[in-house]
Design a protein around this motif. Structure first.
Motif, PDB file in Angstrom:
ATOM      1  N   HIS A   1      40.160  -5.987  54.043  1.00  0.00           N
ATOM      2  CA  HIS A   1      39.742  -5.401  52.768  1.00  0.00           C
ATOM      3  C   HIS A   1      38.426  -5.963  52.238  1.00  0.00           C
TER       4      HIS A   1
ATOM      5  N   ASP B   1      48.749  -5.740  51.812  1.00  0.00           N
ATOM      6  CA  ASP B   1      47.798  -4.831  51.173  1.00  0.00           C
ATOM      7  C   ASP B   1      47.751  -5.022  49.661  1.00  0.00           C
ATOM      8  N   HIS B   2      48.355  -6.108  49.164  1.00  0.00           N
ATOM      9  CA  HIS B   2      48.359  -6.418  47.728  1.00  0.00           C
ATOM     10  C   HIS B   2      47.302  -7.483  47.446  1.00  0.00           C
TER      11      HIS B   2
ATOM     12  N   ASP C   1      46.307  -2.783  44.857  1.00  0.00           N
ATOM     13  CA  ASP C   1      46.996  -2.448  46.099  1.00  0.00           C
ATOM     14  C   ASP C   1      46.154  -1.459  46.879  1.00  0.00           C
TER      15      ASP C   1
ATOM     16  N   ARG D   1      46.229   1.448  49.470  1.00  0.00           N
ATOM     17  CA  ARG D   1      47.132   2.435  50.068  1.00  0.00           C
ATOM     18  C   ARG D   1      46.301   3.578  50.628  1.00  0.00           C
ATOM     19  N   GLY D   2      46.458   3.827  51.905  1.00  0.00           N
ATOM     20  CA  GLY D   2      45.728   4.920  52.528  1.00  0.00           C
ATOM     21  C   GLY D   2      44.225   4.761  52.456  1.00  0.00           C
TER      22      GLY D   2
ATOM     23  N   TYR E   1      43.729   0.700  44.569  1.00  0.00           N
ATOM     24  CA  TYR E   1      44.220   0.976  43.222  1.00  0.00           C
ATOM     25  C   TYR E   1      44.255  -0.364  42.494  1.00  0.00           C
TER      26      TYR E   1
END
Length: 127
Positions: free
Chosen positions: A54, A95-96, A110, A112-113, A117
């Protein structure tokens, strides 16, 4: 009471020997901890600081908010052209993302995809 004394002694020993040190945020640090108690076995999720999938620049659709997750475990967020409006550190668990701002407040996010967010924001990876 004896148990409390033993726990306190163990903590003091760990502090005295330097066993409780902060990880180097420039190095990927992944840990998994398993604790076994008579009533249950608990495994903590893997927590990563430093380089991870990330890392990079995330931007809102209108481009007004830009958030860069640095490989050092730090982040910089620009808002409406104001550079470094928010800065701080972050940790990643899967993913958090947990954010710890330099001013003292905290936030979460988070992924997601492929979308981040972050509280009320929706950010997309800048390519």
């Amino acid at each position: 009471m004896l148990r409390t004394a033993v726990l306190a002694t163990g903590l003091l020993t760990a502090l005295a020997t330097g066993a409780c040190q902060r990880p180097d945020p420039t190095v990927m640090n992944t840990t998994t901890t398993t604790t076994t108690a008579p009533e249950a076995s608990v495994t903590a999720e893997t927590i990563t600081t430093g380089p991870h999938p990330h890392v990079g620049m995330w931007v809102t659709a209108d481009g007004r908010i830009r958030q860069e997750l640095l490989p050092t475990g730090r982040y910089e967020e620009s808002r409406d052209g104001r550079e470094r409006a928010y800065t701080g550190r972050y940790t990643v668990t899967g993913d958090h993302i947990d954010y710890y701002d330099d001013l003292g407040f905290t936030a979460t996010g988070d992924v997601r995809g492929g979308v981040l967010y972050h509280e009320h924001l929706v950010l997309y990876r800048e390519r």
